[in-house]
Design a protein around this motif. Structure first.
Motif, PDB file in Angstrom:
ATOM      1  N   HIS A 246       0.833  -1.051  -0.345  1.00 10.45           N
ATOM      2  CA  HIS A 246       0.325   0.100   0.275  1.00 10.45           C
ATOM      3  C   HIS A 246       0.609   1.905   0.020  1.00 10.45           C
ATOM      4  CE1 HIS A 246      -3.620  -2.936   0.620  1.00 10.45           C
ATOM      5  NE2 HIS A 246      -3.480  -2.915   1.545  1.00 10.45           N
ATOM      6  N   LEU A 247       2.287   1.186   0.550  1.00 12.19           N
ATOM      7  CA  LEU A 247       2.567   2.275   0.656  1.00 12.19           C
ATOM      8  C   LEU A 247       3.789   2.189  -0.199  1.00 12.19           C
ATOM      9  CD1 LEU A 247       3.162   4.589   3.343  1.00 12.19           C
ATOM     10  CD2 LEU A 247       5.031   3.669   3.616  1.00 12.19           C
ATOM     11  N   ILE A 248       3.659   1.508  -0.896  1.00  8.65           N
ATOM     12  CA  ILE A 248       4.982   2.027  -2.613  1.00  8.65           C
ATOM     13  C   ILE A 248       4.850   0.883  -2.879  1.00  8.65           C
ATOM     14  CG2 ILE A 248       7.541   0.835  -2.895  1.00  8.65           C
ATOM     15  CD1 ILE A 248       7.303   2.776  -0.061  1.00  8.65           C
ATOM     16  N   VAL A 249       4.453  -0.764  -3.157  1.00 12.35           N
ATOM     17  CA  VAL A 249       4.134  -1.161  -5.177  1.00 12.35           C
ATOM     18  C   VAL A 249       2.768  -0.756  -5.406  1.00 12.35           C
ATOM     19  CG1 VAL A 249       3.886  -3.637  -5.561  1.00 12.35           C
ATOM     20  CG2 VAL A 249       5.269  -3.513  -4.321  1.00 12.35           C
ATOM     21  N   ARG A 250       2.036  -0.374  -4.354  1.00  7.16           N
ATOM     22  CA  ARG A 250       0.481   0.152  -5.478  1.00  7.16           C
ATOM     23  C   ARG A 250       0.943   1.011  -6.291  1.00  7.16           C
ATOM     24  NH1 ARG A 250      -3.375   3.179  -6.353  1.00  7.16           N
ATOM     25  NH2 ARG A 250      -2.719   4.759  -3.518  1.00  7.16           N
ATOM     26  N   PRO A 251       1.077   2.649  -5.289  1.00 10.47           N
ATOM     27  CA  PRO A 251       1.874   3.965  -5.777  1.00 10.47           C
ATOM     28  C   PRO A 251       2.633   4.285  -7.070  1.00 10.47           C
ATOM     29  CG  PRO A 251       2.500   4.053  -3.737  1.00 10.47           C
ATOM     30  CD  PRO A 251       1.686   2.380  -3.866  1.00 10.47           C
ATOM     31  N   ILE A 258       0.963   1.269 -15.510  1.00  6.67           N
ATOM     32  CA  ILE A 258      -0.141   2.023 -15.940  1.00  6.67           C
ATOM     33  C   ILE A 258      -1.305   1.429 -16.608  1.00  6.67           C
ATOM     34  CG2 ILE A 258      -0.088   4.672 -16.443  1.00  6.67           C
ATOM     35  CD1 ILE A 258      -3.124   2.533 -14.295  1.00  6.67           C
ATOM     36  N   GLU A 259      -0.172   1.582 -17.972  1.00  9.09           N
ATOM     37  CA  GLU A 259      -0.395   1.455 -19.333  1.00  9.09           C
ATOM     38  C   GLU A 259      -0.758   0.388 -19.526  1.00  9.09           C
ATOM     39  OE1 GLU A 259      -2.431   3.259 -21.474  1.00  9.09           O
ATOM     40  OE2 GLU A 259      -2.233   4.717 -20.351  1.00  9.09           O
ATOM     41  N   THR A 260       0.592  -0.905 -19.476  1.00 10.49           N
ATOM     42  CA  THR A 260       1.183  -2.369 -19.304  1.00 10.49           C
ATOM     43  C   THR A 260      -0.041  -3.424 -18.303  1.00 10.49           C
ATOM     44  OG1 THR A 260       2.507  -1.970 -18.469  1.00 10.49           O
ATOM     45  CG2 THR A 260       3.003  -1.917 -20.824  1.00 10.49           C
ATOM     46  N   ASP A 266      -6.623  -1.694  -9.623  1.00 12.81           N
ATOM     47  CA  ASP A 266      -5.624  -1.343  -9.281  1.00 12.81           C
ATOM     48  C   ASP A 266      -5.057  -2.548  -8.643  1.00 12.81           C
ATOM     49  OD1 ASP A 266      -3.204   0.025  -7.929  1.00 12.81           O
ATOM     50  OD2 ASP A 266      -5.196   1.602  -6.790  1.00 12.81           O
ATOM     51  N   LEU A 267      -3.743  -2.465  -8.154  1.00 10.32           N
ATOM     52  CA  LEU A 267      -3.289  -3.776  -7.013  1.00 10.32           C
ATOM     53  C   LEU A 267      -4.144  -3.785  -6.213  1.00 10.32           C
ATOM     54  CD1 LEU A 267       0.573  -3.321  -7.956  1.00 10.32           C
ATOM     55  CD2 LEU A 267      -0.808  -4.848  -8.634  1.00 10.32           C
ATOM     56  N   ASP A 268      -4.515  -4.775  -5.438  1.00 11.21           N
ATOM     57  CA  ASP A 268      -4.977  -5.151  -4.056  1.00 11.21           C
ATOM     58  C   ASP A 268      -5.163  -6.295  -3.681  1.00 11.21           C
ATOM     59  OD1 ASP A 268      -6.481  -7.101  -6.044  1.00 11.21           O
ATOM     60  OD2 ASP A 268      -7.697  -6.030  -6.619  1.00 11.21           O
ATOM     61  N   TRP A 269      -4.227  -7.560  -4.066  1.00 12.13           N
ATOM     62  CA  TRP A 269      -3.124  -8.660  -3.418  1.00 12.13           C
ATOM     63  C   TRP A 269      -1.740  -8.343  -3.151  1.00 12.13           C
ATOM     64  CZ3 TRP A 269      -0.677 -12.223  -4.761  1.00 12.13           C
ATOM     65  CH2 TRP A 269      -0.485 -13.510  -3.976  1.00 12.13           C
ATOM     66  N   ARG A 270      -2.043  -9.279  -2.264  1.00  6.94           N
ATOM     67  CA  ARG A 270       0.145  -9.353  -2.284  1.00  6.94           C
ATOM     68  C   ARG A 270       0.088 -10.431  -2.231  1.00  6.94           C
ATOM     69  NH1 ARG A 270       0.080 -11.022   2.441  1.00  6.94           N
ATOM     70  NH2 ARG A 270      -0.256  -9.631   4.235  1.00  6.94           N
ATOM     71  N   GLN A 271       1.562 -11.193  -1.989  1.00  8.48           N
ATOM     72  CA  GLN A 271       1.829 -12.352  -1.294  1.00  8.48           C
ATOM     73  C   GLN A 271       3.845 -12.063  -1.119  1.00  8.48           C
ATOM     74  OE1 GLN A 271       2.974 -16.032  -3.025  1.00  8.48           O
ATOM     75  NE2 GLN A 271       3.387 -17.264  -1.462  1.00  8.48           N
ATOM     76  N   GLY A 272       4.008 -11.977   0.243  1.00  9.28           N
ATOM     77  CA  GLY A 272       5.966 -11.734   0.481  1.00  9.28           C
ATOM     78  C   GLY A 272       5.690 -12.792   0.976  1.00  9.28           C
ATOM     79  N   TYR A 273       7.296 -13.014   0.309  1.00  9.98           N
ATOM     80  CA  TYR A 273       8.386 -14.639   0.866  1.00  9.98           C
ATOM     81  C   TYR A 273       9.738 -14.292   1.030  1.00  9.98           C
ATOM     82  CZ  TYR A 273       9.008 -15.538  -4.043  1.00  9.98           C
ATOM     83  OH  TYR A 273       8.612 -15.789  -5.059  1.00  9.98           O
ATOM     84  N   ILE A 274      10.242 -15.224   1.784  1.00  8.53           N
ATOM     85  CA  ILE A 274      11.853 -15.124   1.680  1.00  8.53           C
ATOM     86  C   ILE A 274      11.704 -16.580   0.450  1.00  8.53           C
ATOM     87  CG2 ILE A 274      13.810 -14.791   2.644  1.00  8.53           C
ATOM     88  CD1 ILE A 274      11.597 -12.600   3.862  1.00  8.53           C
ATOM     89  N   SER A 367      -4.071  -8.121  -9.274  1.00  5.18           N
ATOM     90  CA  SER A 367      -5.383  -7.181  -9.654  1.00  5.18           C
ATOM     91  C   SER A 367      -6.096  -8.085  -9.592  1.00  5.18           C
ATOM     92  CB  SER A 367      -4.647  -6.079 -10.272  1.00  5.18           C
ATOM     93  OG  SER A 367      -5.951  -5.656 -10.813  1.00  5.18           O
ATOM     94  N   TRP A 368      -7.042  -8.498  -8.819  1.00  2.00           N
ATOM     95  CA  TRP A 368      -8.428  -9.794  -8.605  1.00  2.00           C
ATOM     96  C   TRP A 368      -9.144  -8.372  -9.476  1.00  2.00           C
ATOM     97  CZ3 TRP A 368      -7.243 -14.113  -9.221  1.00  2.00           C
ATOM     98  CH2 TRP A 368      -6.599 -15.230  -8.328  1.00  2.00           C
ATOM     99  N   GLY A 369      -8.602  -7.807  -8.777  1.00  2.00           N
ATOM    100  CA  GLY A 369     -10.375  -6.695  -9.182  1.00  2.00           C
ATOM    101  C   GLY A 369     -10.364  -5.975 -10.590  1.00  2.00           C
ATOM    102  N   GLY A 370      -8.418  -5.897 -11.256  1.00  2.00           N
ATOM    103  CA  GLY A 370      -8.645  -5.148 -12.680  1.00  2.00           C
ATOM    104  C   GLY A 370      -8.036  -6.621 -14.035  1.00  2.00           C
ATOM    105  N   VAL A 371      -7.237  -6.901 -14.441  1.00  2.00           N
ATOM    106  CA  VAL A 371      -6.750  -7.457 -15.533  1.00  2.00           C
ATOM    107  C   VAL A 371      -6.950  -9.255 -14.722  1.00  2.00           C
ATOM    108  CG1 VAL A 371      -4.809  -7.748 -14.099  1.00  2.00           C
ATOM    109  CG2 VAL A 371      -5.248  -7.905 -16.918  1.00  2.00           C
ATOM    110  N   ARG A 372      -7.394  -9.323 -13.794  1.00  2.00           N
ATOM    111  CA  ARG A 372      -7.475 -11.399 -13.838  1.00  2.00           C
ATOM    112  C   ARG A 372      -9.274 -11.140 -13.780  1.00  2.00           C
ATOM    113  NH1 ARG A 372      -2.848 -14.573 -11.290  1.00  2.00           N
ATOM    114  NH2 ARG A 372      -1.608 -12.900 -11.563  1.00  2.00           N
TER     115      ARG A 372
END
Length: 396
Positions: A246-251, A258-260, A266-274, A367-372
């Protein structure tokens, strides 16, 4: 910044996807480049049908038909209906088995983490989300990323913007594109980098992850526990992935992609892992390299968190679904705390780690609410965007 020289005649070579420790495979299910007949289930001998639900395309056709046509199965033979039913039951069985395994793994990991924090209470503070912007600035983010101006749309119900408001996504943060330019480098087409995490925080994250690895070495005979434990949601750090989304990746992505990658939403889902690599692989650091692949994400963030290592360079091989796919676009050498951001559909690989251990914090964003929401997996992977996809509004 350090320049990485490219090979004189680069070619994309897809090596065998071995499942052995130290291999570079990304799929547990081996992929083949030619169709092999599946004889695991007998198909009724009929002159008028060759329906085989073991075929992925056959199954997808059947599911689409069920969704689109009333009484779709009226035109089917009873034997084929039984085959379809059994195949769908098999898929549901996989869902249930994986659900049960994941629940058990998360319960075990929670217990392991609780015991670790009892023995070493200092990890409790590390696992707690920041309570103030000052704490975020002092302990987590790089000073350069915090120097850029950010604005947000604050709902009337919120009287003062807090870090928790950003973590839970209740506010929408925006970044002025002009403020990004001084701190961002274009490494190559589609790939950008910028300082993100403070080196001190990277060291703590790496130390915590290494400590968890030590605890899990006692469970090396339980492969389901050792596989997938790297997800930060399983390690008590899900707040960090939400914060960075929310603070970095989406903005940032709203300016770069935005054109690709973000057409339609918009981005609305994330998974973070090492992701852990080692010149001396173990069950908890099983890879020396990673074969060329694309991610199941619209946007991928890749942050180097150390340690000292040789090799382990990121090679980029062009965007899937374009004429550049399979051509070496460039190489990127990880730096501690620095983030590389790129399209998830950009072919990339990690070259062999020849000495030391290599750790990276990876964040996938979708972007589950967008392109997917209007593109099937095939059209999404191959970048077909002519409005003809059967999942799009023209068909629905």
């Amino acid at each position: 910044r350090k320049q990485v020289s490219l090979p004189s005649d680069p070619k994309l070579v897809m090596s065998d996807a071995t499942q052995e420790i130290g291999g570079g495979a990304i799929n547990e299910k081996q992929r083949k480049f030619q169709q092999e007949q599946d004889n695991s289930r007998s198909i009724p001998e009929k002159e008028y049908t060759t329906f085989n639900p073991k075929s992925r395309s056959h199954l997808m056709h059947a599911i689409e038909g069920l969704d689109r046509y009333p009484s779709y199965l009226n035109r089917w033979s009873e034997d084929d209906i039984v085959l379809l039913e059994e195949s769908l039951e098999d898929q549901l069985k996989k869902v249930r088995q994986q659900k049960e395994a994941i629940q058990g793994k998360r319960t075990s990991l929670k217990s392991i983490l609780e015991n670790l924090c009892k023995k070493e209470p200092e990890w409790l503070e590390f696992l707690s989300p920041p309570q103030s912007w000052e704490e975020l600035k002092t302990n987590i983010l790089d000073k350069q990323i915090l120097s850029i101006e950010m604005v947000s749309e604050i709902p009337k119900a919120i009287t003062a913007l807090s870090v928790q408001n950003v973590i839970d996504g209740s506010v929408k943060v925006e970044i002025d594109a002009g403020n990004l330019e001084p701190i961002m480098d274009e490494e190559m087409f589609d790939v950008y980098s910028f300082p993100l995490l403070a080196p001190s925080f990277c060291a703590k994250l790496r130390a915590f992850f290494s400590r968890v690895i030590q605890e899990l070495e006692e469970y090396k005979d339980e492969p389901t526990l050792n596989r997938g434990f790297q997800d930060l949601d399983n390690l008590g750090l899900g707040w960090l992935s939400s914060l960075l989304l929310h603070l970095i990746v989406r903005p940032v992505s709203s300016h770069l992609y935005i054109e690709t990658e973000l057409k339609g939403g918009d981005l609305d889902w994330r998974q973070g892992y090492i992701a852990a690599y080692s010149a001396d692989p173990t069950t908890t650091k099983p890879r020396q390299r990673l074969v060329p692949h694309t991610d199941d994400s619209e946007i991928t963030l890749n942050i180097g968190i150390g340690e000292e290592f040789s090799g382990g360079v990121l090679n980029f091989w062009g965007l899937r679904g374009t004429t550049e796919a399979g051509k070496l676009v460039g190489q990127y050498e990880p730096e501690i705390g620095r983030a590389a951001i790129h399209s998830g559909r950009h072919f990339h690989e990690v070259t062999e780690v020849t000495s030391g251990n290599r750790f990276a914090y990876i964040l996938w964003a979708r972007s589950w609410g967008g392109v997917r929401s209007s593109t099937c997996p095939c059209c999404w992977l191959n970048r077909r965007d002519d409005g003809s996809c059967i999942s799009g509004p023209k068909w629905n």
